[in-house]
Enzyme design. Structure first.
Site, short mmCIF file in Angstrom:
data_model
loop_
_atom_site.label_atom_id
_atom_site.label_comp_id
_atom_site.label_asym_id
_atom_site.label_seq_id
_atom_site.Cartn_x
_atom_site.Cartn_y
_atom_site.Cartn_z
CE LYS A 1 146.90 -19.98 -50.98
NZ LYS A 1 145.66 -20.73 -51.22
NE ARG B 1 145.24 -18.72 -43.00
CZ ARG B 1 145.08 -18.82 -44.31
NH1 ARG B 1 144.46 -19.87 -44.83
NH2 ARG B 1 145.50 -17.87 -45.11
C1 LIG Z 1 144.61 -20.10 -52.10
C2 LIG Z 1 143.58 -21.07 -52.56
C3 LIG Z 1 142.97 -20.95 -53.82
C4 LIG Z 1 143.25 -19.76 -54.70
O1 LIG Z 1 142.72 -19.92 -55.98
P1 LIG Z 1 143.20 -18.96 -57.17
O2 LIG Z 1 142.24 -19.22 -58.24
O3 LIG Z 1 144.60 -19.38 -57.52
O4 LIG Z 1 143.16 -17.55 -56.67
C5 LIG Z 1 142.09 -21.93 -54.21
N1 LIG Z 1 141.81 -22.98 -53.42
C6 LIG Z 1 142.37 -23.13 -52.20
C7 LIG Z 1 142.04 -24.32 -51.36
C8 LIG Z 1 143.24 -22.16 -51.73
O5 LIG Z 1 143.77 -22.28 -50.51
#
Ligand SMILES: *Cc1c(COP(=O)(O)O)cnc(C)c1O
Length: 411
Positions: free
Chosen positions: A223, A370
């Protein structure tokens, strides 16, 4: 006193981070408001991808584990991420995904609290975080349970039967941001261990894990850290817990001496215990290079620019009459992360029509448009352009076109 109103161009000229955009490889005629979901491509990452594949893998082959220090990458990159989230060296390692890392940390943390059987989280947390707790509880047995608490009333929900409080600092839909220091202290007064998910925090604003006395944290790097699609995630275990902590995915890379090939598992005594299998070297190398865009700048400067971009976006949206169409469901700017959430029944189709105009944002079910603000590569002129396009779409009801309504697999 009236605030002087600056044009987008003037704001861009005054922006201390304006040169950073040159460190990214961005497509022409695109405004990218989705860096909160997948960060843009740093030029350094592109070069490293080529080097790690062509030279390191292609020429140095297996000698690269030593020659190009592949073996140390999880810790090298972990410490670099650590520096961006307020963790001193030796407490962060880079590996796997958030989901898998949550399993490791939750399993270890719950064993550190033998008389407590509850994991508390918010119902509105990102689903994978909740799913991982549900799966773990299935495995642990009936005495264990998950308890949903309200993110707007955490303190009153903290009781001394809770083993671990698992929270995402910034709500992925609304952008609501929790006070990490205060909540951590309140939980610890009740003997609760804290686990923070930094998915929408790392690289977006100042995070002070050590200073907030956080116990554990996880986060992803694709991100705001721009590590690339599926880039490895990270785990933070506070130094004071590293001896008592034992995670159950006891793969050989977490062994104290993986190349002794002993039949018995002995965990490494450092943060490295969190490694499981062979790391994805290509992805981690790309991430390592991507992090160089943070060199020489502060998270505080990034946060300040984010707030200015967001304020400019809201002001432009008002000026274009968009408040007649959308409900802004994000909290006030001091209580939110680097995103704004606009609610509208046709948010999905609006988002698709916006993409057709070269503005990429995203949709989150059920009705949220968003808008993410990644300050390293966004300009105020980008925001002005994006708002104008959104106003056009709303004025002409372009989202009514059936071609924007068919949902794709990934939204
Ligand atoms: C993007 C996101 C994830 C993604 O989890 P992965 O296992 O890395 O795919 C998890 N928790 C939050 C709060 C997120 O925003």
């Amino acid at each position: 006193m009236m605030n002087k109103v600056f044009t987008a161009q003037q704001l861009d000229e005054k922006d201390p981070l304006r040169e950073k955009v040159n460190e990214f490889s961005l497509p022409k005629n695109t405004v990218y408001l989705d860096g909160n979901s997948l960060g843009a491509l740093p030029k350094a990452a592109k070069e490293r991808a080529s080097d790690v594949v062509n030279r390191q893998w292609g020429e140095d082959l297996i000698t690269s584990w030593n020659k190009n220090d592949w073996i140390a990458l999880p810790q090298i990159v972990g410490d670099k991420v650590g520096a961006l989230v307020g963790a001193k060296q030796g407490q962060v390692v880079c590996c796997d995904s958030i989901s898998i890392n949550l399993f490791k940390v939750l399993s270890a943390a719950i064993k550190m609290q033998p008389s407590r059987k509850v994991i508390a989280t918010t119902r509105d947390n990102f689903p994978t975080d909740i799913y991982m707790v549900q799966g773990l509880i299935d495995l642990l047995g009936e005495e264990y349970s998950i308890r949903y608490i309200d993110e707007h009333n955490i303190e009153n929900a903290l009781t001394d039967d809770i083993a671990v409080l698992m929270l995402t600092q910034v709500n992925f839909r609304s952008g609501h941001k929790l006070n990490m220091k205060q909540v951590t202290a309140e939980a610890q007064r009740k003997g609760i261990l804290t686990l923070w998910d930094l998915a929408h925090s790392a690289g977006a604003f100042v995070v002070e894990l050590d200073d907030c006395n956080v116990d554990f944290a996880v986060g992803c790097t694709y991100k705001y850290l721009n590590g690339g699609p599926g880039a490895p995630a990270f785990i933070y275990v506070a130094e004071r817990h590293q001896q008592a902590y034992k995670q159950p995915l006891s793969g050989w890379m977490g062994h104290s001496a993986p190349f002794a090939f002993s039949p018995d598992y002995t965990p490494d005594s450092s943060i490295k215990q969190n490694l499981c299998g062979t790391p994805g070297v290509i992805g981690m190398s790309v991430l390592d290079a991507a992090l160089s865009v943070f060199d020489g700048i502060s998270l505080k400067a990034i946060d300040e620019k984010s707030k200015k971009l967001q304020a400019f976006f809201i002001a432009e949206a008002k000026r274009e009459g968009l408040s007649l169409h959308f409900i802004n469901v994000s909290p006030a700017i001091e209580q939110r992360g680097s995103q704004v959430a606009f609610a509208h029944d046709d948010a999905y189709a609006i988002c698709q029509a916006w993409i057709d105009e070269g503005v990429i944002a995203d949709f989150r079910a059920p009705n949220i448009l968003r808008v993410g603000f990644a300050p390293l590569y966004l300009t105020f002129s980008d925001i002005e352009y994006a708002v104008k396009k959104l106003a056009l779409i709303m004025r002409e009801k372009r989202y009514d076109n059936p071609k924007y309504k068919a949902q794709q697999r990934v939204t």
